[in-house]
Design an enzyme around this catalytic site. Structure first.
Site, mmCIF file in Angstrom:
data_model
loop_
_atom_site.group_PDB
_atom_site.id
_atom_site.type_symbol
_atom_site.label_atom_id
_atom_site.label_comp_id
_atom_site.label_asym_id
_atom_site.label_seq_id
_atom_site.Cartn_x
_atom_site.Cartn_y
_atom_site.Cartn_z
ATOM 1 N N TRP A 156 0.822 -1.208 0.000
ATOM 2 C CA TRP A 156 0.000 0.000 0.000
ATOM 3 C C TRP A 156 0.859 1.264 0.000
ATOM 4 C CZ3 TRP A 156 -1.441 -3.739 3.939
ATOM 5 C CH2 TRP A 156 -2.599 -4.453 3.630
ATOM 6 N N HIS A 177 -6.607 2.508 2.180
ATOM 7 C CA HIS A 177 -7.781 1.637 2.256
ATOM 8 C C HIS A 177 -8.744 2.235 3.279
ATOM 9 C CE1 HIS A 177 -5.193 -0.974 5.261
ATOM 10 N NE2 HIS A 177 -5.147 0.304 5.526
ATOM 11 N N ARG A 203 -3.634 5.208 -3.965
ATOM 12 C CA ARG A 203 -2.455 4.355 -4.005
ATOM 13 C C ARG A 203 -1.461 4.865 -5.026
ATOM 14 N NH1 ARG A 203 -4.987 -1.664 -3.034
ATOM 15 N NH2 ARG A 203 -6.099 -1.009 -1.158
ATOM 16 N N GLN A 217 -13.478 2.228 -1.945
ATOM 17 C CA GLN A 217 -13.617 0.964 -1.239
ATOM 18 C C GLN A 217 -14.849 1.017 -0.375
ATOM 19 O OE1 GLN A 217 -10.216 -0.162 1.123
ATOM 20 N NE2 GLN A 217 -9.322 -1.258 -0.598
ATOM 21 N N VAL A 260 -5.956 -9.235 9.924
ATOM 22 C CA VAL A 260 -6.943 -10.307 10.063
ATOM 23 C C VAL A 260 -6.234 -11.649 10.223
ATOM 24 C CG1 VAL A 260 -8.872 -9.219 8.852
ATOM 25 C CG2 VAL A 260 -7.140 -10.474 7.545
ATOM 26 N N ALA A 314 -14.026 -8.711 9.051
ATOM 27 C CA ALA A 314 -13.931 -7.445 8.317
ATOM 28 C C ALA A 314 -13.725 -7.779 6.849
ATOM 29 C CB ALA A 314 -12.761 -6.621 8.835
HETATM 30 N N1 PHE Z 1 -7.927 -3.141 3.362
HETATM 31 C C1 PHE Z 1 -7.630 -4.284 2.538
HETATM 32 C C2 PHE Z 1 -7.127 -3.769 1.174
HETATM 33 O O1 PHE Z 1 -7.252 -2.623 0.897
HETATM 34 C C3 PHE Z 1 -8.819 -5.134 2.345
HETATM 35 C C4 PHE Z 1 -9.284 -5.792 3.611
HETATM 36 C C5 PHE Z 1 -10.186 -5.182 4.432
HETATM 37 C C6 PHE Z 1 -8.799 -7.041 3.972
HETATM 38 C C7 PHE Z 1 -10.659 -5.807 5.584
HETATM 39 C C8 PHE Z 1 -9.226 -7.657 5.109
HETATM 40 C C9 PHE Z 1 -10.159 -7.031 5.902
HETATM 41 O O2 PHE Z 1 -6.590 -4.549 0.400
#
Ligand code: PHE
Length: 346
Positions: A156, A177, A203, A217, A260, A314
């Site tokens: 990211w 994100h 990004r 998103q 996660v 999530a």
């Molecule tokens: N934030 C992650 C992304 O931008 C996506 C994601 C969100 C993954 C929540 C797991 C849980 O790639």
């Protein structure tokens, strides 16, 4: 003498008949009834006449004057009516012409899709909240188990800015994100939590058919007692069916996101090639539309939730990708090229 007057009268009335416009009538009036007109000139001759003729001559001229004045009024009236009729005719409104459409704006296809997705989750009990696009390093990375120098930061890369205050340097960035909102929401509330967060992310990215440096998103977060991976799968599967119909195939695979555990990605079979493999899906037959997973215990602990009591899932969903799937759009760059030929189709 009276023969001369009679001749003038006849000639005047004849001329008046030929005056076709109000302007011509006005010219006629000046030449007969004006200060230096024919009638005035005739009256001016009275003093030069033998006294016996004066009275009858004067009376005859006045008769003619009245007759011409009356004729003038008549002619004016007729011409006025004609002119009104003509202008009504030429300026008439043609009620059979098609109306001119007012120029109407519309919602951007991605905005529509974001709203539809939020509504789908709202119907499953999720609340919609929004957060800042300019974010602290802490929320975008640190609190999500991505400390400085963590290799996951490479996933990211973004646009940075420095914010200096009494506490020193605090790195600030355009959020990569919507996940930082997981932290912000949990810091402010106690379980049960069920939110979706739509918003822009940024990004530092080489753009291509499926990647843009600005994207939308939709984050999802559910935390409560006893939430399991089955809830995650069930919710997202239900969502996929709501949006894409029952026939669409869905694939869950293991994936890695530091915040996660376990992590997963969800993909939908490619609409362009029906899963056979093409440029759009990089020959895999699948298009990844979201990342997901069970909220990491360390993340829960950081916001003061006891991971032995509360668990949650999530997910983060790319709104442009979903819109592309829905409308068969083959290049993400169409969305932000500001080409009305493209935008007007939605
Ligand atoms: N934030 C992650 C992304 O931008 C996506 C994601 C969100 C993954 C929540 C797991 C849980 O790639």
């Amino acid at each position: 003498m009276t023969a001369v007057l009679e001749e003038m009268r006849r000639g005047a009335l004849l001329e008046l008949e030929k005056a076709e416009t109000l302007a011509a009538v006005e010219c006629w009036r000046l030449s007969y009834l004006g200060k230096k007109g024919a009638v005035a000139q005739a009256l001016a001759r009275i003093p030069g006449l033998p006294p016996a003729d004066r009275r009858s001559f004067g009376a005859a001229v006045n008769d003619i004057k009245r007759a011409l004045e009356a004729a003038l009024e008549e002619r004016r009236k007729t011409l006025q009516e004609v002119e009104v009729a003509r202008s009504v005719e030429s300026g008439r409104i043609d009620v059979t012409l098609p109306g001119r459409r007012p120029l109407m704006g519309g919602l951007h296809p991605v905005t529509k899709m974001v709203r539809e997705i939020c509504a789908a989750f709202a119907s499953m009990g999720f609340q919609v909240v929004e957060g800042p696009e300019v974010e602290w390093d802490y929320y975008n990375f640190e609190a999500l188990n991505i400390p400085k120098d963590h290799p996951a930061r490479d996933m990211w890369d973004t646009f940075w800015m420095d914010y200096k205050n009494e506490q020193g340097d605090r790195p600030m960035l355009l959020r990569t994100h919507t996940s930082p909102m997981q932290i912000r929401v949990m810091e402010k509330t106690r379980p049960p939590v069920r939110v979706v967060v739509p918003g822009r992310c940024y990004r530092y990215e080489a753009t291509d058919a499926t990647h843009e440096s600005m994207l939308y998103q939709i984050e999802g977060l559910a935390v409560d007692e006893g939430i399991t991976l089955a809830d995650l799968k069930g919710t997202l599967y239900e969502f996929a069916k709501k949006l894409f119909g029952k026939e669409r195939r869905v694939r869950f695979r293991c994936d890695y996101f530091p915040f996660v555990e376990p992590g997963a990605e969800m993909a939908i079979d490619c609409f362009a090639c029906q899963g056979k493999g093409c440029r759009l899906c990089s020959d895999t037959g699948w298009i990844e539309i979201l990342g997901a997973g069970m909220v990491h215990p360390d993340v829960l602990r950081r916001v003061g939730y006891d991971p032995d009591v509360f668990t949650g899932f999530a997910f983060g969903l790319g709104a442009e990708r979903v819109t592309m799937l829905r409308y068969d759009i083959e290049d993400i760059r169409h969305f932000y090229a500001n080409d009305l030929r493209f935008l007007r189709q939605f």
